[in-house]
Design an enzyme around this catalytic site. Structure first.
Site, PDB file in Angstrom:
ATOM      1  N   HIS A   1     -26.820 120.996  31.624  1.00  0.00           N
ATOM      2  CA  HIS A   1     -25.420 121.333  31.334  1.00  0.00           C
ATOM      3  C   HIS A   1     -24.434 120.737  32.340  1.00  0.00           C
ATOM      4  O   HIS A   1     -23.228 120.918  32.185  1.00  0.00           O
ATOM      5  CB  HIS A   1     -25.239 122.852  31.300  1.00  0.00           C
ATOM      6  CG  HIS A   1     -25.701 123.464  30.017  1.00  0.00           C
ATOM      7  ND1 HIS A   1     -27.031 123.678  29.748  1.00  0.00           N
ATOM      8  CD2 HIS A   1     -25.015 123.877  28.930  1.00  0.00           C
ATOM      9  CE1 HIS A   1     -27.142 124.217  28.540  1.00  0.00           C
ATOM     10  NE2 HIS A   1     -25.938 124.342  28.016  1.00  0.00           N
TER      11      HIS A   1
ATOM     12  N   TYR B   1     -32.254 124.134  32.755  1.00  0.00           N
ATOM     13  CA  TYR B   1     -31.155 124.514  31.867  1.00  0.00           C
ATOM     14  C   TYR B   1     -29.817 124.138  32.514  1.00  0.00           C
ATOM     15  O   TYR B   1     -28.955 123.534  31.877  1.00  0.00           O
ATOM     16  CB  TYR B   1     -31.198 126.017  31.571  1.00  0.00           C
ATOM     17  CG  TYR B   1     -30.116 126.466  30.623  1.00  0.00           C
ATOM     18  CD1 TYR B   1     -30.328 126.474  29.253  1.00  0.00           C
ATOM     19  CD2 TYR B   1     -28.862 126.858  31.094  1.00  0.00           C
ATOM     20  CE1 TYR B   1     -29.332 126.865  28.373  1.00  0.00           C
ATOM     21  CE2 TYR B   1     -27.860 127.246  30.231  1.00  0.00           C
ATOM     22  CZ  TYR B   1     -28.102 127.248  28.870  1.00  0.00           C
ATOM     23  OH  TYR B   1     -27.098 127.627  28.006  1.00  0.00           O
TER      24      TYR B   1
ATOM     25  N   TRP C   1     -28.349 118.231  20.324  1.00  0.00           N
ATOM     26  CA  TRP C   1     -28.324 119.087  21.520  1.00  0.00           C
ATOM     27  C   TRP C   1     -29.312 120.242  21.368  1.00  0.00           C
ATOM     28  O   TRP C   1     -30.069 120.546  22.280  1.00  0.00           O
ATOM     29  CB  TRP C   1     -26.910 119.611  21.769  1.00  0.00           C
ATOM     30  CG  TRP C   1     -26.820 120.483  22.983  1.00  0.00           C
ATOM     31  CD1 TRP C   1     -26.758 121.850  23.018  1.00  0.00           C
ATOM     32  CD2 TRP C   1     -26.787 120.063  24.352  1.00  0.00           C
ATOM     33  NE1 TRP C   1     -26.690 122.297  24.310  1.00  0.00           N
ATOM     34  CE2 TRP C   1     -26.705 121.218  25.147  1.00  0.00           C
ATOM     35  CE3 TRP C   1     -26.824 118.821  24.972  1.00  0.00           C
ATOM     36  CZ2 TRP C   1     -26.652 121.172  26.537  1.00  0.00           C
ATOM     37  CZ3 TRP C   1     -26.765 118.771  26.357  1.00  0.00           C
ATOM     38  CH2 TRP C   1     -26.680 119.938  27.120  1.00  0.00           C
ATOM     39  N   TRP C   2     -29.291 120.882  20.206  1.00  0.00           N
ATOM     40  CA  TRP C   2     -30.225 121.984  19.981  1.00  0.00           C
ATOM     41  C   TRP C   2     -31.670 121.515  20.136  1.00  0.00           C
ATOM     42  O   TRP C   2     -32.480 122.194  20.763  1.00  0.00           O
ATOM     43  CB  TRP C   2     -30.030 122.578  18.601  1.00  0.00           C
ATOM     44  CG  TRP C   2     -28.788 123.377  18.411  1.00  0.00           C
ATOM     45  CD1 TRP C   2     -27.905 123.795  19.372  1.00  0.00           C
ATOM     46  CD2 TRP C   2     -28.282 123.863  17.173  1.00  0.00           C
ATOM     47  NE1 TRP C   2     -26.890 124.506  18.800  1.00  0.00           N
ATOM     48  CE2 TRP C   2     -27.098 124.569  17.451  1.00  0.00           C
ATOM     49  CE3 TRP C   2     -28.717 123.761  15.857  1.00  0.00           C
ATOM     50  CZ2 TRP C   2     -26.346 125.177  16.450  1.00  0.00           C
ATOM     51  CZ3 TRP C   2     -27.978 124.369  14.862  1.00  0.00           C
ATOM     52  CH2 TRP C   2     -26.804 125.073  15.158  1.00  0.00           C
TER      53      TRP C   2
ATOM     54  N   TYR D   1     -14.984 127.674  27.580  1.00  0.00           N
ATOM     55  CA  TYR D   1     -16.385 127.981  27.275  1.00  0.00           C
ATOM     56  C   TYR D   1     -17.135 128.095  28.598  1.00  0.00           C
ATOM     57  O   TYR D   1     -17.127 127.168  29.405  1.00  0.00           O
ATOM     58  CB  TYR D   1     -16.955 126.860  26.416  1.00  0.00           C
ATOM     59  CG  TYR D   1     -18.244 127.141  25.678  1.00  0.00           C
ATOM     60  CD1 TYR D   1     -19.066 128.211  25.993  1.00  0.00           C
ATOM     61  CD2 TYR D   1     -18.648 126.296  24.662  1.00  0.00           C
ATOM     62  CE1 TYR D   1     -20.238 128.440  25.298  1.00  0.00           C
ATOM     63  CE2 TYR D   1     -19.825 126.511  23.951  1.00  0.00           C
ATOM     64  CZ  TYR D   1     -20.615 127.588  24.281  1.00  0.00           C
ATOM     65  OH  TYR D   1     -21.776 127.808  23.589  1.00  0.00           O
TER      66      TYR D   1
END
Length: 104
Positions: free
Chosen positions: A22, A18, A76-77, A41
């Site tokens: 990113h 993960y 992306w999802w 963010y």
């Protein structure tokens, strides 16, 4: 600015993956987030509970919600669905949090 916070989960065996995905995020995703008014963010990981805590400042709810319909967000999802629980549309399973305190 509107401050938002939400929680998601990450699979117990996918913490490193993960984070790798990113760092960095896709440049085109970063551009879409910024062009839709997202600022500051951040996503934090609680390793013991496999929880992700995210905060973001947005310029408007409408622009923030519009991110979901962009091609890059949809891709992306799909790219992330194997490392975290997802909804039927591939969006991350998440819960928005209510702000109860803020110190500026």
């Amino acid at each position: 600015m509107i401050r938002k916070a939400f929680v998601m989960q990450v699979n117990a065996d996918a913490h490193e993956e993960y984070q790798r995905r990113h760092n960095p995020i896709w440049p085109e995703l970063e551009a879409v987030l910024k062009s839709h008014g997202a600022h500051h963010y951040a996503i934090y990981l609680d390793q013991e509970r496999n929880l992700l805590f995210a905060t973001v400042e947005i310029e408007s709810e409408e622009r923030w919600n519009a991110v979901a319909s962009t091609d890059v967000c949809q891709r992306w999802w799909k790219h992330m669905r194997d490392v975290m629980p997802a909804n039927p549309d591939n969006s991350p399973a998440s819960a928005e949090l209510k702000e109860v305190f803020y110190l500026q």
